[in-house]
Design a protein around this motif. Structure first.
Motif, PDB file in Angstrom:
ATOM      1  N   ALA A 274       0.856  -1.193   0.000  1.00  0.00           N
ATOM      2  CA  ALA A 274       0.000   0.000   0.000  1.00  0.00           C
ATOM      3  C   ALA A 274       0.888   1.238   0.000  1.00  0.00           C
ATOM      4  CB  ALA A 274      -0.901  -0.006   1.231  1.00  0.00           C
ATOM      5  N   LYS A 275       0.274   2.379  -0.166  1.00  0.00           N
ATOM      6  CA  LYS A 275       0.984   3.667  -0.084  1.00  0.00           C
ATOM      7  C   LYS A 275       0.524   4.376   1.181  1.00  0.00           C
ATOM      8  CE  LYS A 275       2.888   4.627  -4.350  1.00  0.00           C
ATOM      9  NZ  LYS A 275       4.324   4.486  -4.418  1.00  0.00           N
ATOM     10  N   MET A 276       1.476   4.909   1.939  1.00  0.00           N
ATOM     11  CA  MET A 276       1.148   5.695   3.106  1.00  0.00           C
ATOM     12  C   MET A 276       2.045   6.925   3.097  1.00  0.00           C
ATOM     13  SD  MET A 276       1.021   4.511   7.097  1.00  0.00           S
ATOM     14  CE  MET A 276      -0.357   3.415   6.866  1.00  0.00           C
ATOM     15  N   TYR A 277       1.403   8.071   3.029  1.00  0.00           N
ATOM     16  CA  TYR A 277       2.142   9.345   2.957  1.00  0.00           C
ATOM     17  C   TYR A 277       3.149   9.334   1.813  1.00  0.00           C
ATOM     18  CZ  TYR A 277       0.112   9.558   7.597  1.00  0.00           C
ATOM     19  OH  TYR A 277      -0.763   9.512   8.649  1.00  0.00           O
ATOM     20  N   GLY A 278       2.754   8.719   0.686  1.00  0.00           N
ATOM     21  CA  GLY A 278       3.596   8.690  -0.502  1.00  0.00           C
ATOM     22  C   GLY A 278       4.668   7.621  -0.500  1.00  0.00           C
ATOM     23  N   LYS A 279       4.763   6.838   0.585  1.00  0.00           N
ATOM     24  CA  LYS A 279       5.788   5.792   0.676  1.00  0.00           C
ATOM     25  C   LYS A 279       5.145   4.417   0.499  1.00  0.00           C
ATOM     26  CE  LYS A 279       8.887   8.218   3.753  1.00  0.00           C
ATOM     27  NZ  LYS A 279       9.552   8.247   5.031  1.00  0.00           N
ATOM     28  N   ASP A 280       5.923   3.509  -0.095  1.00  0.00           N
ATOM     29  CA  ASP A 280       5.465   2.130  -0.217  1.00  0.00           C
ATOM     30  C   ASP A 280       5.592   1.439   1.136  1.00  0.00           C
ATOM     31  OD1 ASP A 280       4.894   2.253  -2.951  1.00  0.00           O
ATOM     32  OD2 ASP A 280       6.984   1.854  -3.485  1.00  0.00           O
ATOM     33  N   VAL A 281       4.523   0.803   1.562  1.00  0.00           N
ATOM     34  CA  VAL A 281       4.527   0.060   2.827  1.00  0.00           C
ATOM     35  C   VAL A 281       3.833  -1.282   2.617  1.00  0.00           C
ATOM     36  CG1 VAL A 281       4.539   2.127   4.306  1.00  0.00           C
ATOM     37  CG2 VAL A 281       2.360   1.118   3.617  1.00  0.00           C
ATOM     38  N   ILE A 282       4.042  -2.186   3.561  1.00  0.00           N
ATOM     39  CA  ILE A 282       3.314  -3.451   3.577  1.00  0.00           C
ATOM     40  C   ILE A 282       2.321  -3.346   4.730  1.00  0.00           C
ATOM     41  CG2 ILE A 282       3.446  -5.946   3.874  1.00  0.00           C
ATOM     42  CD1 ILE A 282       4.741  -5.003   1.299  1.00  0.00           C
ATOM     43  N   LYS A 283       1.063  -3.466   4.390  1.00  0.00           N
ATOM     44  CA  LYS A 283      -0.023  -3.215   5.326  1.00  0.00           C
ATOM     45  C   LYS A 283      -0.711  -4.529   5.719  1.00  0.00           C
ATOM     46  CE  LYS A 283      -4.341  -0.857   4.838  1.00  0.00           C
ATOM     47  NZ  LYS A 283      -5.197  -0.049   4.034  1.00  0.00           N
ATOM     48  N   THR A 284      -1.141  -4.599   6.979  1.00  0.00           N
ATOM     49  CA  THR A 284      -1.952  -5.737   7.420  1.00  0.00           C
ATOM     50  C   THR A 284      -3.402  -5.479   7.025  1.00  0.00           C
ATOM     51  OG1 THR A 284      -0.513  -6.155   9.313  1.00  0.00           O
ATOM     52  CG2 THR A 284      -2.740  -7.072   9.416  1.00  0.00           C
ATOM     53  N   VAL A 285      -3.988  -6.433   6.351  1.00  0.00           N
ATOM     54  CA  VAL A 285      -5.400  -6.365   5.980  1.00  0.00           C
ATOM     55  C   VAL A 285      -6.195  -6.946   7.156  1.00  0.00           C
ATOM     56  CG1 VAL A 285      -7.147  -7.143   4.336  1.00  0.00           C
ATOM     57  CG2 VAL A 285      -4.822  -6.645   3.550  1.00  0.00           C
ATOM     58  N   ARG A 286      -7.056  -6.142   7.749  1.00  0.00           N
ATOM     59  CA  ARG A 286      -7.858  -6.582   8.903  1.00  0.00           C
ATOM     60  C   ARG A 286      -8.673  -7.806   8.493  1.00  0.00           C
ATOM     61  NH1 ARG A 286      -8.692  -3.284  12.962  1.00  0.00           N
ATOM     62  NH2 ARG A 286      -8.367  -1.455  11.668  1.00  0.00           N
ATOM     63  N   SER A 287      -8.397  -8.946   9.139  1.00  0.00           N
ATOM     64  CA  SER A 287      -9.006 -10.219   8.756  1.00  0.00           C
ATOM     65  C   SER A 287      -9.239 -11.079   9.988  1.00  0.00           C
ATOM     66  CB  SER A 287      -8.091 -10.987   7.792  1.00  0.00           C
ATOM     67  OG  SER A 287      -7.792 -10.216   6.651  1.00  0.00           O
ATOM     68  N   THR A 288     -10.247 -11.948   9.915  1.00  0.00           N
ATOM     69  CA  THR A 288     -10.572 -12.843  11.016  1.00  0.00           C
ATOM     70  C   THR A 288     -10.772 -14.251  10.478  1.00  0.00           C
ATOM     71  OG1 THR A 288     -11.649 -11.046  12.221  1.00  0.00           O
ATOM     72  CG2 THR A 288     -12.233 -13.289  12.886  1.00  0.00           C
ATOM     73  N   PHE A 289     -10.266 -15.215  11.224  1.00  0.00           N
ATOM     74  CA  PHE A 289     -10.353 -16.619  10.842  1.00  0.00           C
ATOM     75  C   PHE A 289     -10.983 -17.391  12.001  1.00  0.00           C
ATOM     76  CE2 PHE A 289      -7.020 -14.566   8.550  1.00  0.00           C
ATOM     77  CZ  PHE A 289      -7.183 -15.024   7.251  1.00  0.00           C
ATOM     78  N   ILE A 290     -11.950 -18.249  11.686  1.00  0.00           N
ATOM     79  CA  ILE A 290     -12.647 -19.043  12.689  1.00  0.00           C
ATOM     80  C   ILE A 290     -12.240 -20.510  12.508  1.00  0.00           C
ATOM     81  CG2 ILE A 290     -14.862 -19.659  13.725  1.00  0.00           C
ATOM     82  CD1 ILE A 290     -14.479 -16.604  13.547  1.00  0.00           C
TER      83      ILE A 290
END
Length: 150
Positions: free
Chosen positions: A104-120
């Motif tokens: 993802a992009k954050m403040y113009g920088k490339d970052v690796i973001k955690t996608v909010r996810s749930t597993f049952i």
């Protein structure tokens, strides 16, 4: 839904390492969140906390997981009175296994973001449901309704 390895062995706020096998005999709600003490993550943790007794009555345990350190998790747990364990995946290995990281992009920088996810997981440790890219608000209630339907 193809996950190569759903098992995990991570440090927890209990002071011990925990794995999927530690939760056999209960339903497990394993939720991935981006960062301790941020608005969305606090909202989600608080909603899981507020409904924790209902999850327990339904035979489920909740575990949160992020890339934050155990020290950060302990501060977050104490500040928000979170009654369940938080796991630290600083190496992102379990995040990768569950495919919850995305560029993802954050403040113009490339970052690796955690996608909010749930597993049952069911009482035998089998993955039975996944929620990906969820919104924090009311997600815990949606998960609770699913658990109660089992």
């Amino acid at each position: 839904m193809i996950l190569l390895n759903t098992n995990f062995n991570l440090p927890s706020t209990s002071g011990k390492n925990v794995s999927l096998d530690d939760y056999k005999g209960k339903y497990l709600v394993l939720y991935f969140y981006p960062k301790d003490n941020t608005s969305g993550c606090t909202l989600e943790a608080n909603q899981f906390s507020e409904n924790y007794s209902e999850f327990k009555k339904a035979g489920a345990e909740i575990v949160g997981i992020s890339k934050d350190s155990i020290a950060s998790h302990n501060r977050f747990k104490e500040k928000e009175n979170i009654p369940f364990e938080l796991l630290s995946d600083t190496e992102r290995e379990v995040h990768n296994n569950f495919e919850v990281l995305k560029p993802a992009k954050m403040y113009g920088k490339d970052v690796i973001k955690t996608v909010r996810s749930t597993f049952i997981f069911d009482k035998e440790g089998n993955l039975i449901k996944e929620y990906r890219d969820v919104k924090a608000r009311d997600h815990a209630l949606e998960v609770l309704e699913f658990i109660k339907s089992l």
